[in-house]
Design a protein around this motif. Sequence first.
Motif, mmCIF file in Angstrom:
data_model
loop_
_atom_site.group_PDB
_atom_site.id
_atom_site.type_symbol
_atom_site.label_atom_id
_atom_site.label_comp_id
_atom_site.label_asym_id
_atom_site.label_seq_id
_atom_site.Cartn_x
_atom_site.Cartn_y
_atom_site.Cartn_z
ATOM 1 N N LEU A 12 0.830 -1.204 0.000
ATOM 2 C CA LEU A 12 0.000 0.000 0.000
ATOM 3 C C LEU A 12 0.866 1.257 0.000
ATOM 4 O O LEU A 12 0.577 2.224 -0.702
ATOM 5 N N HIS A 13 1.922 1.237 0.782
ATOM 6 C CA HIS A 13 2.856 2.362 0.841
ATOM 7 C C HIS A 13 3.514 2.566 -0.524
ATOM 8 O O HIS A 13 3.639 3.694 -1.005
ATOM 9 N N LEU A 14 3.926 1.479 -1.140
ATOM 10 C CA LEU A 14 4.560 1.553 -2.457
ATOM 11 C C LEU A 14 3.590 2.101 -3.502
ATOM 12 O O LEU A 14 3.951 2.970 -4.306
ATOM 13 N N TYR A 15 2.346 1.646 -3.488
ATOM 14 C CA TYR A 15 1.342 2.122 -4.442
ATOM 15 C C TYR A 15 1.066 3.612 -4.252
ATOM 16 O O TYR A 15 1.040 4.386 -5.218
ATOM 17 N N ARG A 16 0.897 4.017 -3.010
ATOM 18 C CA ARG A 16 0.610 5.427 -2.720
ATOM 19 C C ARG A 16 1.759 6.332 -3.154
ATOM 20 O O ARG A 16 1.555 7.371 -3.774
ATOM 21 N N HIS A 17 2.992 5.922 -2.848
ATOM 22 C CA HIS A 17 4.141 6.727 -3.246
ATOM 23 C C HIS A 17 4.349 6.701 -4.759
ATOM 24 O O HIS A 17 4.839 7.677 -5.332
#
Length: 107
Positions: A12-17
Motif C-alpha cells: 500500500l505504501h509503495l502504491y501510494r508513493h
Amino acid sequence: MSIRAAQRQRALHLYRHGLKNLLSWAIRRDLFAQEAGRLRAEFDLNKDVDNVAQAARLLEKGEAKLKEYEHPDPYIVPYHPGGSLYARNPPFPKELKQQLDFGRETA
C-alpha cells in the motif's frame, strides 16, 4: 503483526508513493489517469501472490523501480512545509485588533 500484514502495508505504501511520484511527472490530468491505470494494473496482476518470499522479491523490485523513477524536483502541495505558500504570510502582531462588527459599531 504477521509477515503478510507487513507486506500488505508495504505494498500500500509503495502504491501510494508511486501515485505521488506520477503526479510530479504527469502534469496533464489525462496522462496521469492513464499512467495511474497502468500502475494499478501492475499491482492487480500480483495481488494474489501467496508465496511470502516471492511477494518480498516483488516488493523490493517495485521499491527499486520507484527509486529509479523518482522525480528530481517532486511536486509539493503549496501550503505544506517546503511548498511555495508555506508560512508566506506572517501572523499579525498581538497589538492589532480585528474589527468583526464592521459597519455596526456602537458609539
